[in-house]
Design a protein around this motif. Sequence first.
Motif, mmCIF file in Angstrom:
data_model
loop_
_atom_site.group_PDB
_atom_site.id
_atom_site.type_symbol
_atom_site.label_atom_id
_atom_site.label_comp_id
_atom_site.label_asym_id
_atom_site.label_seq_id
_atom_site.Cartn_x
_atom_site.Cartn_y
_atom_site.Cartn_z
ATOM 1 N N UNK A 39 0.869 -1.190 0.000
ATOM 2 C CA UNK A 39 0.000 0.000 0.000
ATOM 3 C C UNK A 39 0.893 1.223 0.000
ATOM 4 N N UNK A 40 0.681 2.119 -0.951
ATOM 5 C CA UNK A 40 1.479 3.344 -1.044
ATOM 6 C C UNK A 40 0.531 4.538 -1.021
ATOM 7 N N UNK A 41 0.553 5.275 0.074
ATOM 8 C CA UNK A 41 -0.339 6.425 0.221
ATOM 9 C C UNK A 41 0.356 7.738 -0.130
ATOM 10 N N UNK A 42 1.560 7.635 -0.691
ATOM 11 C CA UNK A 42 2.214 8.800 -1.271
ATOM 12 C C UNK A 42 2.741 9.830 -0.294
ATOM 13 N N UNK A 43 3.029 9.412 0.939
ATOM 14 C CA UNK A 43 3.571 10.375 1.900
ATOM 15 C C UNK A 43 4.964 10.821 1.477
ATOM 16 N N UNK A 44 5.219 12.111 1.573
ATOM 17 C CA UNK A 44 6.517 12.652 1.176
ATOM 18 C C UNK A 44 7.562 12.360 2.239
ATOM 19 N N UNK A 77 1.104 -8.593 2.769
ATOM 20 C CA UNK A 77 -0.325 -8.403 3.028
ATOM 21 C C UNK A 77 -1.147 -8.938 1.860
ATOM 22 N N UNK A 78 -0.640 -8.752 0.633
ATOM 23 C CA UNK A 78 -1.377 -9.113 -0.582
ATOM 24 C C UNK A 78 -0.585 -10.159 -1.359
ATOM 25 N N UNK A 79 -1.208 -11.283 -1.672
ATOM 26 C CA UNK A 79 -0.569 -12.310 -2.490
ATOM 27 C C UNK A 79 -1.220 -12.404 -3.866
ATOM 28 N N UNK A 80 -2.432 -12.926 -3.915
ATOM 29 C CA UNK A 80 -3.087 -13.103 -5.215
ATOM 30 C C UNK A 80 -3.526 -11.750 -5.764
ATOM 31 N N UNK A 81 -3.606 -11.622 -7.088
ATOM 32 C CA UNK A 81 -4.118 -10.365 -7.670
ATOM 33 C C UNK A 81 -5.511 -10.057 -7.129
ATOM 34 N N UNK A 82 -5.699 -8.830 -6.673
ATOM 35 C CA UNK A 82 -6.986 -8.437 -6.115
ATOM 36 C C UNK A 82 -7.944 -7.999 -7.211
ATOM 37 N N UNK A 83 -9.160 -8.546 -7.221
ATOM 38 C CA UNK A 83 -10.185 -8.092 -8.150
ATOM 39 C C UNK A 83 -11.045 -7.010 -7.504
ATOM 40 N N UNK A 84 -11.075 -7.014 -6.182
ATOM 41 C CA UNK A 84 -11.831 -5.988 -5.455
ATOM 42 C C UNK A 84 -11.327 -5.925 -4.027
ATOM 43 N N UNK A 85 -11.628 -4.825 -3.357
ATOM 44 C CA UNK A 85 -11.307 -4.665 -1.938
ATOM 45 C C UNK A 85 -12.623 -4.661 -1.182
ATOM 46 N N UNK A 110 -8.275 -5.263 6.371
ATOM 47 C CA UNK A 110 -6.976 -4.684 6.721
ATOM 48 C C UNK A 110 -6.642 -3.505 5.805
ATOM 49 N N UNK A 111 -6.844 -3.687 4.495
ATOM 50 C CA UNK A 111 -6.503 -2.640 3.529
ATOM 51 C C UNK A 111 -7.324 -1.385 3.786
ATOM 52 N N UNK A 112 -8.631 -1.546 4.003
ATOM 53 C CA UNK A 112 -9.500 -0.396 4.275
ATOM 54 C C UNK A 112 -9.046 0.328 5.538
ATOM 55 N N UNK A 113 -8.764 -0.424 6.604
ATOM 56 C CA UNK A 113 -8.342 0.169 7.874
ATOM 57 C C UNK A 113 -7.025 0.920 7.728
ATOM 58 N N UNK A 114 -6.070 0.338 6.999
ATOM 59 C CA UNK A 114 -4.761 0.972 6.806
ATOM 60 C C UNK A 114 -4.884 2.258 5.992
ATOM 61 N N UNK A 115 -5.682 2.219 4.934
ATOM 62 C CA UNK A 115 -5.867 3.424 4.112
ATOM 63 C C UNK A 115 -6.561 4.517 4.921
ATOM 64 N N UNK A 116 -7.602 4.148 5.659
ATOM 65 C CA UNK A 116 -8.299 5.130 6.487
ATOM 66 C C UNK A 116 -7.382 5.737 7.545
ATOM 67 N N UNK A 117 -6.400 4.960 7.986
ATOM 68 C CA UNK A 117 -5.473 5.422 9.028
ATOM 69 C C UNK A 117 -4.245 6.116 8.451
ATOM 70 N N UNK A 165 -1.744 4.747 6.686
ATOM 71 C CA UNK A 165 -0.533 3.948 6.910
ATOM 72 C C UNK A 165 -0.211 3.133 5.656
ATOM 73 N N UNK A 166 0.992 3.297 5.126
ATOM 74 C CA UNK A 166 1.460 2.524 3.978
ATOM 75 C C UNK A 166 2.118 1.233 4.461
ATOM 76 N N UNK A 167 2.241 0.260 3.537
ATOM 77 C CA UNK A 167 2.794 -1.046 3.898
ATOM 78 C C UNK A 167 3.784 -1.501 2.838
ATOM 79 N N UNK A 168 4.893 -2.073 3.294
ATOM 80 C CA UNK A 168 5.887 -2.666 2.407
ATOM 81 C C UNK A 168 6.340 -3.983 3.024
ATOM 82 N N UNK A 169 6.678 -4.954 2.174
ATOM 83 C CA UNK A 169 7.058 -6.281 2.669
ATOM 84 C C UNK A 169 8.390 -6.741 2.099
ATOM 85 N N UNK A 170 9.150 -7.448 2.915
ATOM 86 C CA UNK A 170 10.392 -8.101 2.487
ATOM 87 C C UNK A 170 10.291 -9.548 2.943
#
Length: 263
Positions: free
Chosen positions: A31-36, A69-77, A86-93, A95-100
């Motif tokens: 999830x990338x919310x574009x924070x500078x 957080x995301x594995x299979x291609x999402x067709x909808x949230x 989780x995605x809705x809560x993170x976007x509303x809050x 908060x961006x997410x990155x995974x290694x």
Amino acid sequence: MSISKIQLLEAIEKIAPIHLAESWDNCGIQIDLGKIKIEKILITLEITTDVIREAKEVGADFILTHHPLIFAPLKSINHNNITGKFIVSLIQSGISVISAHTNFDKADDGNNDYLASLMNLENIKCFDEGEDKYIGVYGDLKKECTLLDVCKILEKGLLLSSNEIRAVGPMDKKLSTIGVCTGAGADMLEIAILKNCDLLITGDVKYHDAMKAKELGICVIDAGHYGTEKIFVENMSEQLRKIFHEEVEIIESKVNVNPFDFL
């Protein structure tokens, strides 16, 4: 005191190059919310409701996870399923997410190297076969130990209780070469045997995998998926702090994401 998203991505690429990731995996931005500016990064094994709550409480701009957080291609949230919620809560809050994930498993000083160092193994090498590099490493104990001894070393190194560890093989068997594959690594059994390992340490070992190991004459320790991978939090945090020093606040999650309870 802040860094940019580009700086964070460059640091993670340095620690765990994306080309190391398995083809089926989904490492990188979730999830990338574009924070500078990024001022606070929460490091955790994976996203849960409690982790999101913790991230909001500490004011994290980014959550860096091991498990994507995301594995299979999402067709909808859809907020009615777990990932969607989780995605809705993170976007509303905000908060961006990155995974290694598997890129960190294979990386120098990643999960497997880190666990091997906790075991004080020497002559550590990667599991590989020709040009293929597999997840996991193997190395030698400084002196022979029994299977029971190694279980005790793991308990101490990973801060686990004895009932969180299962073992296959005679407890008095002498061991010298040990394979390590954090997470679910029972499919590394035959590679470990090819590398003359006396023991494979991993998690999520199924009945048939255990029976196969017993028949093949290799010992196995199942210290759990969570048990062998929770070290991601301290390991990744330490590596990021070495890069950024005090430019950004690195916060180690205190949430226990292990779904299992033990008596």
